[in-house]
Scaffold this active site. Structure first.
Site, short mmCIF file in Angstrom:
data_model
loop_
_atom_site.label_atom_id
_atom_site.label_comp_id
_atom_site.label_asym_id
_atom_site.label_seq_id
_atom_site.Cartn_x
_atom_site.Cartn_y
_atom_site.Cartn_z
N LYS A 98 30.36 30.25 -25.62
CA LYS A 98 30.60 31.20 -26.71
C LYS A 98 31.63 32.24 -26.31
O LYS A 98 32.42 32.71 -27.14
CB LYS A 98 29.28 31.88 -27.09
CG LYS A 98 29.39 32.91 -28.20
CD LYS A 98 28.01 33.33 -28.65
CE LYS A 98 28.09 34.53 -29.57
NZ LYS A 98 28.27 35.79 -28.83
N HIS A 158 13.46 27.98 -27.85
CA HIS A 158 14.63 28.60 -28.46
C HIS A 158 14.62 28.34 -29.95
O HIS A 158 14.03 27.37 -30.43
CB HIS A 158 15.92 28.05 -27.84
CG HIS A 158 16.24 28.69 -26.52
ND1 HIS A 158 16.62 30.00 -26.42
CD2 HIS A 158 16.21 28.21 -25.26
CE1 HIS A 158 16.84 30.29 -25.14
NE2 HIS A 158 16.58 29.22 -24.42
#
Length: 982
Positions: free
Chosen positions: A627, A182
């Site tokens: 999120k 990532h």
């Protein structure tokens, strides 16, 4: 870079201190919550010594390489930062900022590198100190440490769990860390290699040494630190998928290939009824339950750089590294096993294996083990050549046929082990041989299982094109797949699964997307045939929202030849397990219903039973749910989803395997893995656990072999404890907590989500604030990953990936993803309560305090939040807020953040009745040491961002390339200082 009364030279560059620093506080800086500071302060001297030593080395290197002026500049900044942290005088803080603003030319880069490398070196020293403490505990005869395998086994036995039950669980268990690439891994492999050398030198310094030996080691240390200083910290080009594959493989060479067999060996010895004696046979290899997984090369979700070629490369490179290890170990065994039949007997099976090896040298006529190993080496080399197309390591001296399967190799090694044990040879090469035997059972010929992952909307488009291009050739009627409702889609897909005829045609030129998806699946089929089925086992469906999202993957597997055609017998291991990934809050809420519908389909249930051994995996996304809904709502939704999934699977007699998409930061499910596993709802582990290891956390946990061994031990120990501890009492207690406290949690979750979304999604201009007040744009320009930071171009929060979202908040020291909304939620519950809540505020406060002390789920949540709040710094965050040009927007957003931060701190103090980390003063002290070295990096980052953006506005680009490079250096340093920040 350390204050120490025996400097290496006249250099007085001191960049570490042990001082009480008021006001600003912090959080654990490594995955183990810093074992070094869990102990009493009088045992911290070895750590202090190592940090001082490394600091002195770095100071000498800087003075030699950069000169006295640069050295003095850095030292002045350091002293100012330390003085502020010591006394808390705002004048020192202002002076520090002013001095940072005066930096020009190449000085910002030198300052960023100096403070960054000191933090890197501190991390090395802390990791080494953890290893030292564990060894000291063992030498002192102390009881087993919490989280260790020994503690887990002893605890289970005390609760009436016998060895047979533990072995039975292990025979069906799956514990699999999954490495992912990532865009938060900011360290280069070159620097990590130097880190390992420095750590090794620190270990050597602990021996009893002569003055000359100590001098040589100190020179070697300075040499390694000089290498670090003279090695480029940043990449000039963005990482490719091939680079990410190689980076991950470096951890196998340094850690996994050697450490995982040792973890098995430790556990086998703990389960052995009798102490292992030199000439008694070692415990047989355990059934493989701890294995490694990877997304690198197979994770296509949002990464256009991953395709069939990268999957093929990942599988090939994994096999290459594995066979290099096998060949090296077999060669070493050949050197060690020199037993002669003139002196000792050997089993007939061993003699037959030696005769079949093809070595007819008269010099080894009486050395059957060596002759057998020469044959094994030759067969391994032939296998490697067959599978990889390369000649690896030393050429075999005799011709041989390749092994068909890892089992055949394991059988040959077992012959050697049995003969040694039967003829007084058990102590000879015990560790190497048993380690190799265990490695073969774990790693096979594939090394690690590579998952496939793709977004459901891509599968949807691919199926739509396949149907459209087939026209009315599908049972005489055309299918407009995108126009169908969910029920019609399910019906069409089930019909396709029942038909043997293909949907795709080799004579049709499909779109690039469709051709690529089919090619990946065909590459997976080829990889499984080549390296074994374990090479690729799962196909993960991101953004799973409906039942058809899962059926689409089965249809595509049928097209690629991965699953048996209709009418043929489904064999064990047939096809890839379709794994839903529930990421958003609504998806988590729908997840149990979707899985019930999935398992109720007869054709799916048959596949789960026959191909998957009555096991079905479900992945939960921590970062996207955070999120989407904020910290509390994400955690509560995940918890509820897990409980509901347990009920769904239990009712259908299917084993549930949870795959936790956790990151390093608390907002992404980070924190202590051990505590997180133990805090899972009863029944959710049951010997089955997969979890992602991402970003900076990979190097924090696995760069050092001993630290990596400890972390793997934590995962196994927590899985055993969570799975085998008496469940009736745990389930009863959990049910009582849910019945009593679920209304309060739901009330607070709803309020927290409203507060969070009110800021992030409903505040006009919030996206502008975020892109201005964090280094997100600069992070996107940093060459730290092959995957783009956003799904689409533009400045929209919805399109931003959850990982750089959290990373950006960590860089500006707000850590918003790990606490925002909690204060308002707790305060509202105390003031108004939920339906059925205690009537008085005092009673509601007592309830929340009871939850904080007695309910593992809520206690862990608060503990993680406390660490994040301790790490955050509103004073520094205010400097980032000043980067927002619109004053009204700045005051509105940062004002809301500041108010919620204060509210959350107040509510946490109210529930815990103490200050942040007051129950762990050692941890707080260690963090305070770091802040004097992170603060200058933050202030420098703010100043450089101002310059960079101003230059971009003037010229459309930055004429001085040193400025963006210095920004990237500060990103690296802050990430090193915070460690679990991705």
């Amino acid at each position: 870079m350390a204050a120490y009364n025996a400097p290496v030279s006249n250099c007085q560059f001191r960049l570490t201190h042990i001082l009480p620093i008021p006001q600003r506080q912090g959080a654990p800086t490594d995955p183990f919550q810093m074992n070094a500071i869990r102990q009493q302060s009088d045992s911290a001297e070895p750590l202090r010594h190592d940090i001082r030593l490394l600091g002195r080395c770095l100071g000498e290197v800087i003075q030699a390489c950069e000169g006295k002026r640069v050295y003095d500049t850095i030292e002045t900044l350091r002293r100012t930062a330390v003085r502020f942290r010591r006394a808390g005088d705002p004048a020192d803080d202002k002076l520090l900022q002013a001095r940072v603003k005066q930096l020009r030319g190449n000085d910002p880069n030198s300052v960023a590198r100096a403070f960054s490398y000191f933090l890197h070196l501190s991390n090395i020293a802390e990791d080494r100190d953890q290893n030292r403490r564990q060894r000291d505990r063992a030498l002192a005869g102390a009881g087993p440490e919490r989280g260790s395998l020994r503690q887990a086994i002893e605890s289970l036995k005390a609760q009436g769990v016998n060895n047979a039950r533990i072995r039975r669980l292990l025979s069906e268990a799956c514990v699999m860390p999954v490495l992912t690439a990532h865009p938060t891994e900011v360290q280069r492999k070159s620097t990590l290699d130097v880190h390992r050398e420095i750590s090794s030198l620190l270990v050597q310094r602990e021996r009893e040494l002569t003055a000359d030996e100590l001098s040589e080691l100190d020179l070697a240390l300075i040499g390694q630190v000089a290498t670090l200083w003279q090695t480029r910290m940043l990449r000039y080009t963005r990482l490719t998928v091939a680079d990410e594959i190689e980076n991950a493989l470096s951890y196998y060479r340094s850690t996994f290939l050697n450490v995982i067999p040792r973890v098995y060996g430790d556990l086998a010895r703990l389960l052995n009824r009798e102490p292992v004696k030199p000439f008694t046979p070692p415990p047989p290899p355990l059934e493989p339950f701890l294995r490694m997984g990877s997304w690198i090369g197979g994770d296509r979700d949002g990464n256009p750089n991953v395709d069939a070629a990268t999957l093929e490369r990942a599988l090939l490179r994994q096999a290459t590294v594995l066979f290099e290890h096998y060949l090296q170990e077999v060669h070493a065994l050949g050197a060690e096993l020199s037993a002669s039949t003139l002196l000792i007997e050997a089993d007939p099976a061993l003699l037959a294996l030696a005769d079949a090896g093809g070595d007819d040298s008269p010099h080894r006529r009486d050395e059957p083990y060596r002759r057998a190993l020469i044959g094994i080496y030759a067969r391994l080399a032939a296998t490697a050549r067959h599978l990889t197309g390369q000649e690896l390591a030393r050429r075999a001296t005799v011709p041989a046929a390749p092994y068909d399967t890892p089992d055949a190799l394991a059988a040959d090694l077992a012959v050697i082990a049995a003969s040694l044990s039967a003829h007084h040879g058990a102590p000879i090469a015990r560790l190497r041989l048993s380690g190799l035997q265990q490695a073969v059972t774990v790693f096979g010929f594939h090394l690690a299982t590579v998952d496939l992952r793709q977004s459901s909307d891509v599968h949807e488009r691919v199926l739509a094109e396949l149907f459209a291009r087939a026209g009315d050739g599908i049972d005489g009627q055309a299918v407009d797949y995108l126009a169908l409702d969910e029920a019609a889609r399910v019906a069409v897909l089930r019909r396709e699964l029942a038909h043997a005829r293909p949907l795709a045609s080799p004579w049709i030129a499909y779109s690039e997307e469709t051709a690529s998806e089919l090619a990946v699946l065909r590459a997976a089929a080829a990889g499984r045939a080549r390296y074994g089925r374990q090479a690729v086992l799962q196909s993960i469906v991101s953004h799973t929202e409906t039942l058809s999202d899962l059926l689409e993957v089965l249809v595509l597997q049928k097209e690629a030849g991965l699953i048996a055609p209709p009418g043929e017998t489904i064999a064990p291991g047939d096809g890839l397990m379709v794994v839903p990934l529930f990421e958003t809050i609504p998806d988590l809420q729908r997840g149990p219903e979707i899985m019930a519908a999935w398992l109720d389909l007869p054709e799916v249930r048959q596949r789960v039973r026959l191909a998957q051994g009555d096991t079905q995996e479900v992945m939960l996304g921590y970062s996207d749910s955070n999120k989407d809904g904020g910290f509390l709502t994400s955690n509560w939704s995940l918890y509820q989803a897990e409980r509901a999934l347990v009920d769904v699977f239990s009712a259908r007699s299917v084993r549930l395997r949870m795959f936790h998409g956790r990151g390093g930061s608390v907002g992404r499910g980070g924190g202590s893995s051990y505590d997180a596993i133990l805090a899972q709802p009863p029944g959710t582990v049951a010997g089955q656990l997969r979890l992602t290891e991402q970003g900076e956390v990979i190097q924090s946990k696995y760069k050092d072999a001993e630290v990596g061994r400890w972390h793997l031990e934590l995962l196994v120990a927590a899985t055993l404890e969570s799975s085998l501890a008496p469940q009736a009492a745990a389930t009863s207690a959990e049910d009582a907590h849910m019945q009593q406290h679920a209304p309060a949690m739901s009330f607070m979750s709803e309020l927290a989500q409203r507060t969070y979304r009110g800021l992030v999604y409903d505040t006009p201009g919030f996206a502008d604030y975020f892109f201005a007040a964090t280094p997100i744009s600069e992070i996107a320009g940093l060459n730290i990953g092959s995957r783009p930071a956003s799904r689409k171009k533009g400045q929209h929060i919805e399109d931003l990936r959850a990982i750089p979202w959290g990373f950006s908040w960590a860089q500006c020291r707000l850590m918003l993803t790990g606490w925002y909304g909690m204060g308002s939620a707790i305060e509202a519950y105390l003031e108004t309560g939920a339906q059925g809540a205690p009537r008085s505020r005092r009673a509601r406060l007592a309830q929340l305090r009871e939850m904080a002390s007695d309910w593992p789920a809520f206690r862990t949540l608060l503990s993680n939040m406390e660490m994040v709040l301790a790490k955050s710094d509103l004073a520094i965050a205010a400097g980032y807020a000043q980067l927002v040009p619109r004053r009204g927007l700045r005051e509105r957003v940062f004002g809301a953040i500041t108010a919620e931060h204060g509210r959350t701190l107040a509510m946490l103090r109210l529930l815990t009745r103490r200050e942040l980390l007051a129950d762990n003063p050692g941890l707080m002290a260690s963090l305070r040491e770091r802040f004097a070295y992170i603060d200058p990096l933050n202030y420098l980052q703010i100043e450089l961002i101002k310059r960079h953006r101003a230059a971009q506005r003037r010229a459309g680009d930055d004429a001085d390339i040193r400025v963006p490079r210095a920004i990237h250096l500060t990103i690296n340093g802050i990430a090193a200082g915070l460690r679990n920040s991705d």
